[in-house]
Design a protein around this motif. Structure first.
Motif, mmCIF file in Angstrom:
data_model
loop_
_atom_site.group_PDB
_atom_site.id
_atom_site.type_symbol
_atom_site.label_atom_id
_atom_site.label_comp_id
_atom_site.label_asym_id
_atom_site.label_seq_id
_atom_site.Cartn_x
_atom_site.Cartn_y
_atom_site.Cartn_z
ATOM 1 N N THR A 29 68.677 11.059 59.498
ATOM 2 C CA THR A 29 68.692 10.023 60.524
ATOM 3 C C THR A 29 67.633 8.987 60.194
ATOM 4 O O THR A 29 66.603 9.296 59.587
ATOM 5 C CB THR A 29 68.430 10.617 61.914
ATOM 6 O OG1 THR A 29 67.185 11.312 61.904
ATOM 7 C CG2 THR A 29 69.545 11.580 62.308
ATOM 8 N N GLY A 30 67.884 7.759 60.600
ATOM 9 C CA GLY A 30 67.012 6.672 60.222
ATOM 10 C C GLY A 30 65.821 6.500 61.157
ATOM 11 O O GLY A 30 65.901 6.756 62.352
ATOM 12 N N LEU A 44 66.614 4.876 56.052
ATOM 13 C CA LEU A 44 67.185 6.177 55.700
ATOM 14 C C LEU A 44 66.607 6.760 54.424
ATOM 15 O O LEU A 44 66.615 7.979 54.227
ATOM 16 C CB LEU A 44 68.706 6.037 55.587
ATOM 17 C CG LEU A 44 69.345 5.716 56.945
ATOM 18 C CD1 LEU A 44 70.587 4.869 56.782
ATOM 19 C CD2 LEU A 44 69.656 6.990 57.703
ATOM 20 N N ASN A 47 62.950 9.213 53.158
ATOM 21 C CA ASN A 47 63.039 9.956 54.404
ATOM 22 C C ASN A 47 62.236 11.235 54.234
ATOM 23 O O ASN A 47 62.043 11.715 53.121
ATOM 24 C CB ASN A 47 64.513 10.278 54.695
ATOM 25 C CG ASN A 47 64.784 10.599 56.143
ATOM 26 O OD1 ASN A 47 64.123 11.433 56.741
ATOM 27 N ND2 ASN A 47 65.794 9.936 56.701
ATOM 28 N N LEU A 216 76.390 6.971 53.626
ATOM 29 C CA LEU A 216 75.913 6.308 54.833
ATOM 30 C C LEU A 216 77.109 5.801 55.622
ATOM 31 O O LEU A 216 77.976 5.111 55.057
ATOM 32 C CB LEU A 216 75.000 5.136 54.453
ATOM 33 C CG LEU A 216 74.690 4.099 55.530
ATOM 34 C CD1 LEU A 216 73.918 4.719 56.686
ATOM 35 C CD2 LEU A 216 73.921 2.919 54.933
ATOM 36 N N SER A 233 73.681 6.976 60.266
ATOM 37 C CA SER A 233 73.140 8.188 59.650
ATOM 38 C C SER A 233 73.702 8.355 58.239
ATOM 39 O O SER A 233 74.714 7.762 57.884
ATOM 40 C CB SER A 233 73.480 9.423 60.494
ATOM 41 O OG SER A 233 72.874 9.352 61.762
#
Length: 321
Positions: A29-30, A44, A47, A216, A233
């Protein structure tokens, strides 16, 4: 669009320690990051726990944003080293200017590809007038050691190769997919493709088993290898796949990213991809006081100053969070 955080984290990326040699499902998740004005992005990559996918080392997804009465994207001149930037739009336009004198307006499904190499500066802004919606992704590709000091360049490719199947339309942004190759210059084995799936469609996308992949979801309601992935996401898929099942309950837009795992260790800070802390410090000093990056002419406003460096040395070993 680039990393405009005022206190950017230092990240150590690359190497094969975190690469899954087998197929996996790892949902990313961003993190929401404001770039000023009306633009907020979902970051994203990098991460927590997942720094890269092949040579792809930075992924921001933004929009769709209603900018009919807003200035839209307004990113002042800033520097880059050691990477390529890939600008990709689903809606809107972005005007690119750089210190080489390049001026181009990138539109939906056109490739704006900037190779920073040893040093470049650029700005990105929504033109005036502009479309009411802004929606896209900004991605970076890390350059391998043999090419990271190459001469900077900018290429604009309005027409890209396409792959079609029942219910599926793919535009090859970088690298090769199912025999179709993008004209964008690459310096390591990788692929980037924009996928459009019609509502109710199912498809099986051919992959290379020695690549690691991620998808994505930019729009719609899609399942990637049976996993529902919400808009904004990204699903990391690991290596070892020869095909990828896709299904859409509604019209959907996805980005496929992949490549051979990137073996070299990198240090990423702000808009720089380097190998050592000294290189980062030198690039920052050159941006603030030198002429290494040149000037971006035609942008109405000052350049972005570099943030302060972190107090601890930057070294490409272990993880820095």
């Amino acid at each position: 669009m680039s990393n405009l955080e005022t206190a950017p984290q230092t990240r150590v990326c690359g190497g094969r320690e975190d690469v899954s040699a087998e197929p996996v499902h790892e949902l990313l998740t961003g993190k929401q990051v404001s770039l000023g004005g009306s633009t907020v992005v979902r970051r994203l990559l990098p991460n927590l726990g997942r720094r890269m996918v092949g040579a792809w080392c930075f992924v921001d997804h933004y929009g769709p944003d209603d900018i009919a009465s807003e200035p839209g994207m307004q990113v002042a001149p800033h520097p880059h080293i050691g990477l390529q930037t890939v600008s990709w739009l689903h809606d809107g336009e972005v005007e690119h200017r750089d210190s080489l004198g390049s001026l181009a307006t990138v539109r939906p499904r056109e490739l704006g590809l900037m190779t920073a190499g040893r040093a470049i500066a650029h700005s990105e802004q929504s033109p005036s007038p502009h479309s009411p919606l802004l929606h896209g992704a900004q991605l970076w590709v890390a350059l391998p050691d043999a090419h990271r000091h190459t001469e900077p360049s900018f290429d604009h490719h309005p027409v890209l190769p396409e792959v079609t199947a029942p219910g599926l339309h793919a535009t090859v942004i970088m690298g090769e997919l199912d025999g179709a190759r993008s004209p964008g210059r690459t310096y390591s084995p990788l692929v980037g493709a924009d996928l459009t799936l019609a509502a109710g469609a199912s498809a099986r996308l051919p992959l290379q088993p020695d690549f690691e992949y991620a998808v994505l979801v930019m729009d719609g309601d899609a399942r990637v290898d049976g996993v529902p992935v919400e808009r904004g996401s990204m699903l990391y898929l690991g290596c070892g796949r020869s095909e990828l099942p896709l299904r859409a309950a509604a019209d959907s837009g996805l980005l496929l990213l992949g490549g051979e795992p990137f073996e070299e260790k990198l240090v990423m800070w702000w808009n720089f991809v380097a190998r050592t802390g000294d290189e980062i410090a030198d690039a920052r000093a050159d941006w603030m006081t030198g002429d290494r990056f040149g000037q971006v002419h035609g942008y109405d406003g000052p350049a972005i100053p570099a943030p302060e460096l972190p107090p601890t040395p930057l070294k490409p070993r272990g993880r820095v969070r």
